[in-house]
Design a protein around this motif. Structure first.
Motif, PDB file in Angstrom:
ATOM      1  N   LEU A 129      10.302   6.084   9.038  1.00 13.74           N
ATOM      2  CA  LEU A 129      10.847   4.904   8.347  1.00 13.74           C
ATOM      3  C   LEU A 129      11.239   3.823   9.346  1.00 13.74           C
ATOM      4  O   LEU A 129      11.857   4.096  10.374  1.00 13.74           O
ATOM      5  N   GLN A 130      10.878   2.583   9.032  1.00 12.72           N
ATOM      6  CA  GLN A 130      11.252   1.429   9.848  1.00 12.72           C
ATOM      7  C   GLN A 130      11.846   0.346   8.960  1.00 12.72           C
ATOM      8  O   GLN A 130      11.396   0.140   7.837  1.00 12.72           O
ATOM      9  N   SER A 163       5.705   6.282   5.783  1.00 13.92           N
ATOM     10  CA  SER A 163       4.579   7.072   5.271  1.00 13.92           C
ATOM     11  C   SER A 163       5.023   7.994   4.150  1.00 13.92           C
ATOM     12  O   SER A 163       6.076   8.643   4.254  1.00 13.92           O
ATOM     13  N   LEU A 164       4.217   8.047   3.109  1.00  8.23           N
ATOM     14  CA  LEU A 164       4.416   8.989   2.010  1.00  8.23           C
ATOM     15  C   LEU A 164       3.188   9.890   1.947  1.00  8.23           C
ATOM     16  O   LEU A 164       2.137   9.479   1.428  1.00  8.23           O
ATOM     17  N   PRO A 165       3.273  11.101   2.485  1.00  6.73           N
ATOM     18  CA  PRO A 165       2.099  11.982   2.560  1.00  6.73           C
ATOM     19  C   PRO A 165       1.472  12.282   1.198  1.00  6.73           C
ATOM     20  O   PRO A 165       0.292  12.615   1.126  1.00  6.73           O
ATOM     21  N   GLU A 166       2.243  12.156   0.116  1.00  8.54           N
ATOM     22  CA  GLU A 166       1.701  12.473  -1.200  1.00  8.54           C
ATOM     23  C   GLU A 166       0.715  11.418  -1.700  1.00  8.54           C
ATOM     24  O   GLU A 166      -0.008  11.638  -2.673  1.00  8.54           O
ATOM     25  N   LEU A 167       0.681  10.245  -1.022  1.00  8.74           N
ATOM     26  CA  LEU A 167      -0.269   9.203  -1.413  1.00  8.74           C
ATOM     27  C   LEU A 167      -1.586   9.383  -0.646  1.00  8.74           C
ATOM     28  O   LEU A 167      -1.575   9.752   0.531  1.00  8.74           O
ATOM     29  N   LYS A 176       0.947   4.814   4.680  1.00 12.19           N
ATOM     30  CA  LYS A 176       2.161   4.002   4.753  1.00 12.19           C
ATOM     31  C   LYS A 176       2.209   2.994   3.608  1.00 12.19           C
ATOM     32  O   LYS A 176       1.185   2.436   3.211  1.00 12.19           O
ATOM     33  N   VAL A 177       3.422   2.772   3.127  1.00  8.57           N
ATOM     34  CA  VAL A 177       3.654   1.707   2.157  1.00  8.57           C
ATOM     35  C   VAL A 177       4.753   0.799   2.699  1.00  8.57           C
ATOM     36  O   VAL A 177       5.588   1.206   3.509  1.00  8.57           O
ATOM     37  N   THR A 206      -1.462  -0.557   5.692  1.00  9.81           N
ATOM     38  CA  THR A 206      -0.629   0.056   4.660  1.00  9.81           C
ATOM     39  C   THR A 206      -1.430   0.110   3.364  1.00  9.81           C
ATOM     40  O   THR A 206      -2.440  -0.583   3.208  1.00  9.81           O
ATOM     41  N   ILE A 207      -0.963   0.922   2.434  1.00 12.42           N
ATOM     42  CA  ILE A 207      -1.606   0.987   1.129  1.00 12.42           C
ATOM     43  C   ILE A 207      -1.170  -0.231   0.320  1.00 12.42           C
ATOM     44  O   ILE A 207       0.030  -0.432   0.105  1.00 12.42           O
TER      45      ILE A 207
END
Length: 268
Positions: A129-130, A163-167, A176-177, A206-207
């Protein structure tokens, strides 16, 4: 006359050395008292600032005492940075030198708690997270477009990247979103509420928002939404505002005409 001037210069130099030495020893004693009383993992940084330490010591009033420490926060797991500026501190010299001081009157105390990227990642369960600047800060490279300067005062939204690994990441080369979030203080809590999506930050992949199915967008935003219990800032001060500074979230508050307990640097 020349000898007199040289003698005066030597005396002035000795006075400066003595003043500096006594100030350094007093700062060390305060630092040790803080570490022992607040059970800190290391000695905090302490600076007693002003034109002349001995001049302040004779009057028993210190214009500006600055303290910075790292330690665990009782209500939220992890290690954080604590900072306090004490103005108009009244301490008898003998208490300051022998380290027996515990309760210290101050005309004003400004306290802050700084939460860094590593701890934010743990709180959000998003390790990378940033905290980034608001979208409108694109001109100077310090925010919005991927910089990490002064990001928000709490009155404007900021952006969170993680990053959300589930995406699914294969199509975009990243999981990353980049979301937009509001930062606020509610009582003794800091609230980070994701409200939407930010534009792609610079050259980082990013997505995009339109690639995230509408059905799961609320769940994605929920991942970037947290309430952080602050309870108290150093020395029992309650938070009144929050801001983002670089990749850090900083909660701040002030107390006026207070008697601080040095054991309460990080205790409820």
């Amino acid at each position: 006359m020349r000898k007199l001037i040289i003698g005066l210069l030597i005396l002035a130099g000795l006075a400066v050395v003595i003043d500096f030495s006594v100030a350094a020893y007093s700062e060390y004693r305060v630092s040790r008292a803080l570490r022992q009383g607040a059970d800190l993992p290391a000695d905090p940084s302490v600076a007693i600032r002003g034109v002349s330490f001995l001049g302040q010591a004779v009057g028993g009033r210190y214009d500006d005492v600055w303290i910075r420490a790292s330690g665990n926060f009782p209500h939220t797991p992890g290690e954080y940075e604590f900072e306090a500026n004490l103005t108009g501190v009244r301490i008898p010299l003998h208490d300051l030198v022998d380290g027996s001081l515990r309760n210290v009157p101050a005309e004003q105390v400004a306290s802050s708690l700084r939460i860094g990227p590593t701890e934010l990642g743990r709180l959000f369960s998003i390790p990378d997270l940033q905290v980034r600047g608001p979208q409108q800060d694109k001109s100077d490279g310090t925010g919005g477009s991927g910089g990490s300067g002064m990001t928000s005062t709490g009155d404007e939204p900021l952006c969170l990247l993680g990053s959300l690994p589930e995406l699914p990441a294969t199509q975009y080369g990243s999981s990353k979103v980049f979301v937009q979030a509001d930062l606020s203080v509610d009582g003794d809590q800091v609230k980070v509420v994701a409200t939407g999506f930010c534009a792609q930050p610079g050259n980082e992949k990013t997505i995009p928002e339109d690639a995230i199915p509408e059905a799961i967008r609320p769940a994605v935003l929920a991942r970037f939404t947290r309430t952080i219990d602050i309870k108290e800032l150093p020395f029992g001060v309650h938070p009144t505002k929050v801001r983002a500074d670089g990749g850090w979230i900083v909660a701040e508050g002030k107390g006026v005409n207070v008697t601080i307990d040095l054991d309460r640097l990080q205790q409820p």
